[in-house]
Write a protein that holds these residues in place. Structure first.
Motif, PDB file in Angstrom:
ATOM      1  N   UNK A  42      39.256  35.514  39.257  1.00  0.00           N
ATOM      2  CA  UNK A  42      39.511  35.984  37.896  1.00  0.00           C
ATOM      3  C   UNK A  42      38.790  35.070  36.925  1.00  0.00           C
ATOM      4  N   UNK A  43      38.370  35.642  35.804  1.00  0.00           N
ATOM      5  CA  UNK A  43      37.561  34.886  34.862  1.00  0.00           C
ATOM      6  C   UNK A  43      37.570  35.575  33.506  1.00  0.00           C
ATOM      7  N   UNK A  44      37.145  34.847  32.493  1.00  0.00           N
ATOM      8  CA  UNK A  44      36.926  35.399  31.156  1.00  0.00           C
ATOM      9  C   UNK A  44      35.425  35.348  30.850  1.00  0.00           C
ATOM     10  N   UNK A  45      34.944  36.370  30.159  1.00  0.00           N
ATOM     11  CA  UNK A  45      33.550  36.383  29.723  1.00  0.00           C
ATOM     12  C   UNK A  45      33.502  36.827  28.268  1.00  0.00           C
ATOM     13  N   UNK A  46      32.415  36.428  27.604  1.00  0.00           N
ATOM     14  CA  UNK A  46      32.239  36.799  26.204  1.00  0.00           C
ATOM     15  C   UNK A  46      32.960  35.849  25.280  1.00  0.00           C
ATOM     16  N   UNK A  47      32.872  36.162  24.014  1.00  0.00           N
ATOM     17  CA  UNK A  47      33.586  35.372  23.016  1.00  0.00           C
ATOM     18  C   UNK A  47      32.801  34.191  22.502  1.00  0.00           C
ATOM     19  N   UNK A  94      39.314  40.594  36.795  1.00  0.00           N
ATOM     20  CA  UNK A  94      39.740  40.171  38.125  1.00  0.00           C
ATOM     21  C   UNK A  94      38.892  40.920  39.145  1.00  0.00           C
ATOM     22  N   UNK A  95      38.237  40.172  40.004  1.00  0.00           N
ATOM     23  CA  UNK A  95      37.238  40.702  40.939  1.00  0.00           C
ATOM     24  C   UNK A  95      37.805  40.642  42.360  1.00  0.00           C
ATOM     25  N   UNK A  96      37.970  41.807  42.983  1.00  0.00           N
ATOM     26  CA  UNK A  96      38.466  41.909  44.353  1.00  0.00           C
ATOM     27  C   UNK A  96      37.273  42.152  45.271  1.00  0.00           C
ATOM     28  N   UNK A  97      37.031  41.224  46.197  1.00  0.00           N
ATOM     29  CA  UNK A  97      35.864  41.270  47.065  1.00  0.00           C
ATOM     30  C   UNK A  97      36.287  41.531  48.504  1.00  0.00           C
ATOM     31  N   UNK A 155      32.713  48.582  41.685  1.00  0.00           N
ATOM     32  CA  UNK A 155      33.263  49.490  40.682  1.00  0.00           C
ATOM     33  C   UNK A 155      33.914  48.660  39.595  1.00  0.00           C
ATOM     34  N   UNK A 156      33.494  48.877  38.344  1.00  0.00           N
ATOM     35  CA  UNK A 156      34.135  48.244  37.192  1.00  0.00           C
ATOM     36  C   UNK A 156      35.053  49.268  36.537  1.00  0.00           C
ATOM     37  N   UNK A 172      39.480  44.954  34.486  1.00  0.00           N
ATOM     38  CA  UNK A 172      39.389  44.066  33.318  1.00  0.00           C
ATOM     39  C   UNK A 172      40.370  44.464  32.229  1.00  0.00           C
ATOM     40  N   UNK A 173      40.708  43.473  31.400  1.00  0.00           N
ATOM     41  CA  UNK A 173      41.414  43.668  30.138  1.00  0.00           C
ATOM     42  C   UNK A 173      40.399  43.391  29.044  1.00  0.00           C
ATOM     43  N   UNK A 174      40.133  44.374  28.206  1.00  0.00           N
ATOM     44  CA  UNK A 174      39.086  44.231  27.198  1.00  0.00           C
ATOM     45  C   UNK A 174      39.487  43.239  26.109  1.00  0.00           C
ATOM     46  N   UNK A 175      38.540  42.942  25.253  1.00  0.00           N
ATOM     47  CA  UNK A 175      38.781  42.054  24.114  1.00  0.00           C
ATOM     48  C   UNK A 175      40.061  42.476  23.405  1.00  0.00           C
ATOM     49  N   UNK A 176      40.932  41.502  23.108  1.00  0.00           N
ATOM     50  CA  UNK A 176      42.191  41.670  22.366  1.00  0.00           C
ATOM     51  C   UNK A 176      43.310  42.287  23.185  1.00  0.00           C
ATOM     52  N   UNK A 177      43.081  42.618  24.454  1.00  0.00           N
ATOM     53  CA  UNK A 177      44.093  43.297  25.260  1.00  0.00           C
ATOM     54  C   UNK A 177      44.586  42.403  26.396  1.00  0.00           C
ATOM     55  N   UNK A 178      45.871  42.490  26.704  1.00  0.00           N
ATOM     56  CA  UNK A 178      46.419  41.851  27.880  1.00  0.00           C
ATOM     57  C   UNK A 178      46.045  40.391  28.015  1.00  0.00           C
ATOM     58  N   UNK A 179      45.520  40.029  29.178  1.00  0.00           N
ATOM     59  CA  UNK A 179      45.203  38.627  29.459  1.00  0.00           C
ATOM     60  C   UNK A 179      43.923  38.150  28.772  1.00  0.00           C
ATOM     61  N   UNK A 180      43.226  39.050  28.083  1.00  0.00           N
ATOM     62  CA  UNK A 180      42.091  38.596  27.270  1.00  0.00           C
ATOM     63  C   UNK A 180      42.566  37.803  26.060  1.00  0.00           C
ATOM     64  N   UNK A 181      43.786  38.052  25.622  1.00  0.00           N
ATOM     65  CA  UNK A 181      44.446  37.329  24.531  1.00  0.00           C
ATOM     66  C   UNK A 181      44.043  37.859  23.163  1.00  0.00           C
ATOM     67  N   UNK A 182      44.763  37.390  22.142  1.00  0.00           N
ATOM     68  CA  UNK A 182      44.511  37.761  20.761  1.00  0.00           C
ATOM     69  C   UNK A 182      43.827  36.617  20.031  1.00  0.00           C
TER      70      UNK A 182
END
Length: 319
Positions: free
Chosen positions: A13-18, A56-59, A69-70, A106-116
């Motif tokens: 799991x990871x965060x990207x962007x911002x 979150x990436x399931x391999x 698949x995203x 994924x949880x997009x920007x501002x949603x869920x575990x992406x945070x506010x």
């Protein structure tokens, strides 16, 4: 559907962007961070990371495809959309894993575990919240007048006894973070050589934007009832036409004030892609004799059947 065991070699799991944003001039606050703790002073001045998404990436141990698949969710929702259904059946993240695809939820920007981020200091307004009444009407569970009695449309395939479980998933959302979301999704896609995007509702709008910006990275997009289509320049449409598109529509769209418009815009977009030589297919379920699907086909009682149709399209399209 196949019953292959899911054998994973890794989950990451990871965060990207911002980007980092500094705030000054904020008032310090004395707060009790847990009920029995002493007061302490919290200084709200400083640096905040804002505009990131969570993934979150399931391999799989032995994937049958080299293209992951995203899964992208819709408005006021998170990646939970693709997990276990409200009535406890396997969600599409499991189904597509069982068919040999690595999966990124994924949880997009501002949603869920992406945070506010703080508002109005960084976000320019307070969030919107989705009511159960809005979801009932917009997700086409039944007529608005029938919400109080929870009387669904005849033949509805969503497990209506678990409607409140669906509503428990809703999260706050903002309407002014589209560009930050596009930027974060672009960084997510860029982590992979090629991806397939399966996107729902508002997420479908973003997927259409990404097809125009990064066609070299996108093997196909599957758009589950996209909430309209972006206004693209001719050169952007030409790039988007390089990406195969599948549009999926459920029942009771025709005559619905919101979905008439959304579907018409997305259909016009798809026709433009087709004129440009793009590979475009529309899976209009009621026109194929599959009736009763809501705005949530990944949760309806025939979700396995719809997933199979999408997997078959991917197999045909990608050879």
């Amino acid at each position: 559907m196949t019953c292959n065991t899911i054998s994973l070699r890794d989950i990451r799991s990871f965060h990207v962007g911002g980007a980092t944003v500094e705030l000054t001039g904020q008032t310090c606050k004395d707060v009790r961070v847990s009920p029995d703790a002493a007061l302490r002073t919290v200084d709200l001045n400083g640096h905040y990371v804002s505009g990131q998404l969570y993934a979150q990436h399931f391999m799989l141990d032995r994937p049958r495809s080299d293209v992951p698949i995203l899964f992208w969710h819709g408005g006021a929702m998170t990646g939970v959309t693709w997990e276990t259904t409200p009535d406890d059946r396997p969600g599409w993240s499991q189904i597509f894993l069982r068919h040999g695809h690595d999966v990124v939820v994924s949880d997009a920007v501002e949603r869920g575990r992406a945070s506010w981020s703080p508002y109005p200091q960084i976000y320019d307004s307070a969030p919107l919240f989705r009511t159960a009444e809005d979801a009932w009407y917009l997700f086409r569970m039944g007529a608005a007048k029938d919400f109080a009695q929870r009387r669904p449309f005849a033949g509805l395939r969503f497990p209506i006894a678990q409607f409140d479980q669906l509503c428990a998933q809703f999260v706050p959302r903002w309407t002014t973070n589209a560009q930050a979301t596009i930027a974060a999704y672009m960084q997510l896609v860029a982590r992979f050589e090629r991806v397939i995007i399966v996107a729902h509702s508002q997420g479908g709008w973003f997927a259409q934007c990404l097809a125009a910006r990064m066609p070299e990275h996108i093997a196909a997009v599957v758009l589950l009832e996209p909430a309209g289509a972006p206004n693209l320049k001719p050169e952007e449409m030409a790039r988007s036409a390089q990406v195969p598109h599948l549009y999926v529509w459920g029942d009771n769209c025709d005559g619905h004030p919101a979905w008439n418009s959304y579907k018409n815009d997305a259909t016009a977009h798809s026709e433009s892609l087709r004129v440009l030589g793009g590979t475009v297919e529309t899976l209009d379920l009621p026109r194929r004799g599959i009736v009763g699907n809501s705005h949530m086909p990944m949760m309806d009682d025939n979700s396995d059947e719809i997933a199979s149709m999408i997997l078959a399209w991917l197999a045909r399209t990608r050879g």
